[in-house]
Scaffold this motif. Sequence first.
Motif, PDB file in Angstrom:
ATOM      1  N   GLY A 234       0.570  -1.237   0.010  1.00 49.54           N
ATOM      2  CA  GLY A 234      -0.071  -0.208   0.002  1.00 49.54           C
ATOM      3  C   GLY A 234       0.645   1.251   0.196  1.00 49.54           C
ATOM      4  N   SER A 235       2.113   1.042   0.162  1.00 50.05           N
ATOM      5  CA  SER A 235       2.916   2.600   0.306  1.00 50.05           C
ATOM      6  C   SER A 235       3.688   2.629  -0.997  1.00 50.05           C
ATOM      7  N   MET A 236       3.937   3.781  -1.502  1.00 52.19           N
ATOM      8  CA  MET A 236       4.551   4.014  -2.885  1.00 52.19           C
ATOM      9  C   MET A 236       6.163   3.972  -2.360  1.00 52.19           C
ATOM     10  N   ILE A 237       6.896   3.009  -3.348  1.00 52.46           N
ATOM     11  CA  ILE A 237       8.404   2.972  -3.074  1.00 52.46           C
ATOM     12  C   ILE A 237       8.839   3.412  -4.416  1.00 52.46           C
ATOM     13  N   LEU A 238      10.370   3.317  -4.293  1.00 52.22           N
ATOM     14  CA  LEU A 238      11.149   3.736  -5.170  1.00 52.22           C
ATOM     15  C   LEU A 238      11.868   2.722  -5.905  1.00 52.22           C
ATOM     16  N   ALA A 239      12.097   1.878  -4.810  1.00 54.43           N
ATOM     17  CA  ALA A 239      12.863   0.498  -5.292  1.00 54.43           C
ATOM     18  C   ALA A 239      12.740  -0.409  -4.319  1.00 54.43           C
ATOM     19  N   LEU A 240      13.195  -1.877  -4.480  1.00 56.57           N
ATOM     20  CA  LEU A 240      13.272  -2.985  -3.627  1.00 56.57           C
ATOM     21  C   LEU A 240      14.781  -3.207  -3.537  1.00 56.57           C
ATOM     22  N   GLU A 241      15.292  -3.292  -2.194  1.00 54.41           N
ATOM     23  CA  GLU A 241      16.472  -3.624  -2.059  1.00 54.41           C
ATOM     24  C   GLU A 241      16.537  -5.319  -1.674  1.00 54.41           C
ATOM     25  N   TYR A 242      17.059  -5.984  -2.689  1.00 56.88           N
ATOM     26  CA  TYR A 242      17.006  -7.789  -2.339  1.00 56.88           C
ATOM     27  C   TYR A 242      18.267  -8.133  -1.888  1.00 56.88           C
ATOM     28  N   GLU A 243      18.324  -9.145  -1.075  1.00 56.76           N
ATOM     29  CA  GLU A 243      19.558  -9.615  -0.403  1.00 56.76           C
ATOM     30  C   GLU A 243      19.302 -11.138  -0.504  1.00 56.76           C
ATOM     31  N   ALA A 244      20.541 -11.920  -0.703  1.00 52.66           N
ATOM     32  CA  ALA A 244      20.348 -13.318  -0.818  1.00 52.66           C
ATOM     33  C   ALA A 244      21.431 -13.817   0.260  1.00 52.66           C
ATOM     34  N   PHE A 245      21.235 -15.029   0.571  1.00 54.05           N
ATOM     35  CA  PHE A 245      22.264 -16.005   1.119  1.00 54.05           C
ATOM     36  C   PHE A 245      22.485 -16.822   0.021  1.00 54.05           C
ATOM     37  N   GLU A 246      23.544 -16.107  -0.383  1.00 56.43           N
ATOM     38  CA  GLU A 246      23.938 -16.885  -1.942  1.00 56.43           C
ATOM     39  C   GLU A 246      24.284 -18.189  -1.874  1.00 56.43           C
ATOM     40  N   ARG A 247      25.095 -18.953  -1.023  1.00 61.00           N
ATOM     41  CA  ARG A 247      25.294 -20.202  -1.237  1.00 61.00           C
ATOM     42  C   ARG A 247      23.992 -21.229  -0.877  1.00 61.00           C
ATOM     43  N   MET A 248      23.358 -20.664   0.032  1.00 56.38           N
ATOM     44  CA  MET A 248      22.397 -21.447   0.236  1.00 56.38           C
ATOM     45  C   MET A 248      21.156 -21.593  -0.815  1.00 56.38           C
ATOM     46  N   ALA A 249      20.978 -20.302  -1.340  1.00 53.40           N
ATOM     47  CA  ALA A 249      20.092 -20.007  -2.446  1.00 53.40           C
ATOM     48  C   ALA A 249      20.439 -20.969  -3.662  1.00 53.40           C
ATOM     49  N   ARG A 250      21.723 -20.792  -3.966  1.00 52.96           N
ATOM     50  CA  ARG A 250      22.177 -21.617  -5.153  1.00 52.96           C
ATOM     51  C   ARG A 250      21.670 -23.287  -4.897  1.00 52.96           C
ATOM     52  N   HIS A 251      22.122 -23.802  -3.380  1.00 54.72           N
ATOM     53  CA  HIS A 251      21.901 -25.128  -3.430  1.00 54.72           C
ATOM     54  C   HIS A 251      20.222 -25.222  -3.490  1.00 54.72           C
ATOM     55  N   GLN A 252      19.654 -24.468  -2.736  1.00 52.47           N
ATOM     56  CA  GLN A 252      18.132 -24.578  -2.817  1.00 52.47           C
ATOM     57  C   GLN A 252      17.352 -24.570  -4.158  1.00 52.47           C
TER      58      GLN A 252
ATOM     59  N   ILE B  83      16.234 -15.552  -0.352  1.00 44.60           N
ATOM     60  CA  ILE B  83      16.370 -14.158  -0.907  1.00 44.60           C
ATOM     61  C   ILE B  83      15.140 -13.324  -0.232  1.00 44.60           C
ATOM     62  N   TRP B  84      15.517 -12.032   0.359  1.00 47.63           N
ATOM     63  CA  TRP B  84      14.722 -11.348   0.786  1.00 47.63           C
ATOM     64  C   TRP B  84      14.672  -9.820   0.081  1.00 47.63           C
ATOM     65  N   LYS B  85      13.592  -9.248   0.345  1.00 47.91           N
ATOM     66  CA  LYS B  85      13.584  -7.789  -0.040  1.00 47.91           C
ATOM     67  C   LYS B  85      13.150  -6.876   0.927  1.00 47.91           C
ATOM     68  N   LYS B  86      13.475  -5.588   0.753  1.00 43.76           N
ATOM     69  CA  LYS B  86      13.093  -4.436   1.493  1.00 43.76           C
ATOM     70  C   LYS B  86      12.889  -3.442   0.843  1.00 43.76           C
ATOM     71  N   ALA B  87      11.874  -2.769   1.032  1.00 51.67           N
ATOM     72  CA  ALA B  87      11.312  -1.543   0.369  1.00 51.67           C
ATOM     73  C   ALA B  87      12.008  -0.353   0.612  1.00 51.67           C
ATOM     74  N   VAL B  88      12.208   0.383  -0.368  1.00 48.60           N
ATOM     75  CA  VAL B  88      12.946   1.845  -0.323  1.00 48.60           C
ATOM     76  C   VAL B  88      11.854   2.557  -0.679  1.00 48.60           C
ATOM     77  N   PRO B  89      11.196   3.482   0.602  1.00 46.66           N
ATOM     78  CA  PRO B  89      10.114   4.248   0.408  1.00 46.66           C
ATOM     79  C   PRO B  89      10.570   5.537  -0.327  1.00 46.66           C
ATOM     80  N   GLU B  90       9.435   6.111  -1.061  1.00 44.43           N
ATOM     81  CA  GLU B  90       9.429   7.356  -1.700  1.00 44.43           C
ATOM     82  C   GLU B  90      10.271   8.480  -0.760  1.00 44.43           C
ATOM     83  N   GLU B  91       9.626   8.621   0.418  1.00 45.86           N
ATOM     84  CA  GLU B  91      10.135   9.694   1.287  1.00 45.86           C
ATOM     85  C   GLU B  91      11.421   9.691   1.601  1.00 45.86           C
TER      86      GLU B  91
END
Lengths: 81, 81, 137, 137
Positions: free
Chosen positions: C44-62, C124-132
């Motif tokens: 419901g909130s306007m965002i500018l971007a999403l910031e994605y983060e991965a636990f890459e070794r485990m992500a590749r395995h999964q 992998i997770w994401k975090k909103a980068v809000p407009e303000e």
Amino acid sequence: MIVTVLFHSYFKELTGTASVPEALPTGSTLGELHDRLMARFPKLVAMKNSTLLAVGLEYQPRSQMLREGDEVSLFPPVQGG
Amino acid sequence: MIVTVLFHSYFKELTGTASVPEALPTGSTLGELHDRLMARFPKLVAMKNSTLLAVGLEYQPRSQMLREGDEVSLFPPVQGG
Amino acid sequence: MMTRELIITSDVIDEPALITRRRMSRKMGAAVNFTGVVRDAEEGSMILALEYEAFERMARHQFELLFVEIEKRWPVESVRLVHRIGRIPVNETSLWVEVIAPHRGEAFAACQFLIDEMKRVVPIWKKAVPEENVRRR
Amino acid sequence: MMTRELIITSDVIDEPALITRRRMSRKMGAAVNFTGVVRDAEEGSMILALEYEAFERMARHQFELLFVEIEKRWPVESVRLVHRIGRIPVNETSLWVEVIAPHRGEAFAACQFLIDEMKRVVPIWKKAVPEENVRRR
């Protein structure tokens, strides 16, 4: 009345033509036209149950009443994709 | 025995760290480690039921026995895509 | 043997280049591609971007476990998946998936399975980068 | 208003160019693309190509009816469909579809609906060009 009949896909081979005019009693239905065409082009009979019938650009049931100048299409099941 | 604990995503903010060693009695389970970590980092308690637990690169149940040197990850529900 | 290609990158996803590199054997009839794009609102909130983060070794395995499962279930010839991480502005691509199979039913099923399962198990997770949060020009 | 683009052509389908021309608003999160490719066998026999024929006026009308139905059912922003006709060699693309929607569920559902219904109602036919019909080099 006269309608124009179009054959598509291998119905052109079965009938030897892509388009024929057909004279019909006024008030004839699409099904009656189909029956006449099967009498005129007997190779269509084997395809009877899978033949698709359209008037203009729309599919229509065999009960559809035809009108002077209608363009009727007959074709086998479609296979796009 | 000592295991290495990794926190991912906002669990790093909740705990203030990305990685900590944790000393445990031999034969401890993953669930027992999780309980200890919640005692040490109380902000993890609110996330208790949605916390995902992995040993190495595999998800494991709370009953999983830990071994010396294991690398254990705790993180919130994943959100890729 | 199903071929797989997995790329986790902070670079922009170049879809035309990925399409150009597609290889399909003469037995294959269907390629399904999915492109996931960052939308301008998050909860419901306007965002500018999403910031994605991965636990890459485990992500590749999964991901590899999911590829193994796809290979078991469907006659898929190739899977390619690119997940962008880091800051992804609205309207840019975060995820690109391709599944190649003999028929479309298998390709659609495997592609949807891969995305659904990724959202369940790949760390992998994401975090909103809000407009303000940014200075307006 | 859902935008639609329908191309029925005897030209090769240039997928990277189509992807490059994609436009998505900032509310959209999912693009699903389907690529249908001619396989080397048809009903068990090896073929060189398929020869596609369309009753084009009616095909365009029937596609439009399907687009109207998609617009009613799902919040789709854009549908693009390219069907190649004429002789299409094995391993080349006969059909390319793109559906853009806010979420992937809608995009996958609408894309599959469009292809399934096309195969039911759009007057396009194909004929196999068998291997033995041509001189081998």
